[in-house]
Enzyme design. Structure first.
Site, PDB file in Angstrom:
ATOM      1  N   HIS A  10      60.043  31.478  -0.331  1.00 15.23           N
ATOM      2  CA  HIS A  10      61.491  31.480  -0.105  1.00 15.23           C
ATOM      3  C   HIS A  10      62.132  30.130  -0.405  1.00 15.23           C
ATOM      4  O   HIS A  10      63.329  30.068  -0.715  1.00 15.23           O
ATOM      5  CB  HIS A  10      61.821  31.947   1.308  1.00 15.23           C
ATOM      6  N   HIS A  52      53.283  33.667  -4.010  1.00 10.85           N
ATOM      7  CA  HIS A  52      53.214  34.898  -4.804  1.00 10.85           C
ATOM      8  C   HIS A  52      53.792  34.583  -6.181  1.00 10.85           C
ATOM      9  O   HIS A  52      54.982  34.311  -6.302  1.00 10.85           O
ATOM     10  CB  HIS A  52      54.027  35.991  -4.096  1.00 10.85           C
ATOM     11  N   GLU A  79      48.949  35.161  -3.950  1.00 11.96           N
ATOM     12  CA  GLU A  79      49.269  36.591  -3.953  1.00 11.96           C
ATOM     13  C   GLU A  79      49.557  37.003  -5.385  1.00 11.96           C
ATOM     14  O   GLU A  79      50.301  36.309  -6.093  1.00 11.96           O
ATOM     15  CB  GLU A  79      50.525  36.861  -3.117  1.00 11.96           C
TER      16      GLU A  79
HETATM   17  N1  PXP Z   1      52.047  38.577   3.198  1.00  7.71           N
HETATM   18  C1  PXP Z   1      52.343  39.198   2.026  1.00  7.71           C
HETATM   19  C2  PXP Z   1      51.251  39.893   1.308  1.00  7.71           C
HETATM   20  C3  PXP Z   1      53.645  39.141   1.491  1.00  7.71           C
HETATM   21  O1  PXP Z   1      53.913  39.756   0.334  1.00  7.71           O
HETATM   22  C4  PXP Z   1      54.638  38.438   2.192  1.00  7.71           C
HETATM   23  C5  PXP Z   1      56.020  38.354   1.633  1.00  7.71           C
HETATM   24  O2  PXP Z   1      56.059  37.599   0.506  1.00  7.71           O
HETATM   25  C6  PXP Z   1      54.284  37.794   3.383  1.00  7.71           C
HETATM   26  C7  PXP Z   1      52.989  37.901   3.871  1.00  7.71           C
HETATM   27  C8  PXP Z   1      55.268  36.994   4.178  1.00  7.71           C
HETATM   28  O3  PXP Z   1      56.304  37.810   4.608  1.00  7.71           O
HETATM   29  P1  PXP Z   1      57.564  37.140   5.325  1.00  7.71           P
HETATM   30  O4  PXP Z   1      58.224  36.292   4.305  1.00  7.71           O
HETATM   31  O5  PXP Z   1      58.371  38.320   5.749  1.00  7.71           O
HETATM   32  O6  PXP Z   1      57.049  36.338   6.475  1.00  7.71           O
END
Ligand code: PXP
Length: 247
Positions: A10, A52, A79
């Site tokens: 983010h 990711h 990811e």
């Molecule tokens: N784990 C995975 C596999 C994800 O795709 C994400 C989102 O990118 C997250 C964890 C983290 O999610 P959040 O940003 O809602 O904490």
């Protein structure tokens, strides 16, 4: 102790909102730099950093991942989608672990777990390649018995239970049922010899219940930590989450 992987996507989303056209050469010179943020997360106690690298490069770009690989002091968890291009990238990068996730260009963020039953052959090709290279693979799956059962057969060491449905139901009538699915899933996975991670939608409120899911090894948390850091700074945001995870 439950470990914390901080997902820094983010921060890259915020950077790209302004600088998408600036090009990867500038990736470390424009703000906010997600790699500099990762460094601060590690200093604040994060046990790992997750990114990711999406096919559309909407937030994290290759150069971020390469720079992270070079400067990280904890573990890098990549990811990725189950594609030949991402497999080749991961084999070259050799992160500590990869987490296989579904990818849909139209989604704002990952919207559900990877359907390993439906995509068994595609997933197996990637997990086999990672096993040979000594890279740990995690499968991001919904807490469904058949997904967990097949994950164990694919000989991956880890799964990451998708907590998104639970997080969405948190303030509604479905919360208890979603939580039970996670508890049952964690128990089934542990009994099958899988290390249990979890992630998606975990925040400073629901963490007090999430942390009671049995056998948790690591939580991957992004949005809530990056959001809180806008107010408190990343140091406090990471430290508070770790404290809530392990009271
Ligand atoms: N784990 C995975 C596999 C994800 O795709 C994400 C989102 O990118 C997250 C964890 C983290 O999610 P959040 O940003 O809602 O904490």
């Amino acid at each position: 102790m439950i470990l914390l992987g901080v997902n820094i996507d983010h921060a890259a989303t915020l950077r790209q909102a302004r600088y998408r056209q600036a090009g990867v050469a500038m990736a470390g010179n424009i703000e906010p730099d997600p790699v500099a943020l990762a460094f601060l997360c590690e200093k604040a106690g994060a046990d790992g950093i997750t990114v990711h690298l999406r096919e559309d490069r909407r937030h994290i770009v290759e150069q971020d991942v390469l720079r992270l690989g070079a400067i990280r002091t904890t573990r890098l968890n990549l990811e990725m989608a189950c594609t030949p291009a991402m497999t080749a990238f991961a084999l070259k990068l050799k992160p500590h672990s990869v987490c296989l996730v579904p990818e849909n260009r139209a989604e704002v963020t990952t919207e559900g777990g990877l359907d390993v039953v439906k995509h068994r052959d595609k997933v197996a090709r990637v997990t086999d390649a990672m096993n040979v290279a000594g890279i740990k693979t995690s499968l991001f799956i919904d807490p469904e018995p058949e997904q967990i059962e097949l994950s164990a057969k694919l000989k991956v060491p880890w799964i990451e239970l998708h907590t998104g449905a639970y997080a969405n139901a948190y303030h509604g009538a479905g919360r208890a049922a979603e939580f039970k699915r996670l508890v049952d899933g964690a128990q089934q996975a542990h009994a099958a010899g899988l290390v249990v991670n979890a992630g998606h939608g975990i925040n400073y409120v629901n963490i007090t219940e999430v942390r009671t899911i049995p056998h948790l090894h690591e939580l991957n948390i992004g949005h809530s930590i990056i959001s809180r850091a806008l107010f408190s700074g990343i140091n406090e945001a990471v430290r508070t989450m770790k404290r809530l995870m392990n009271p």
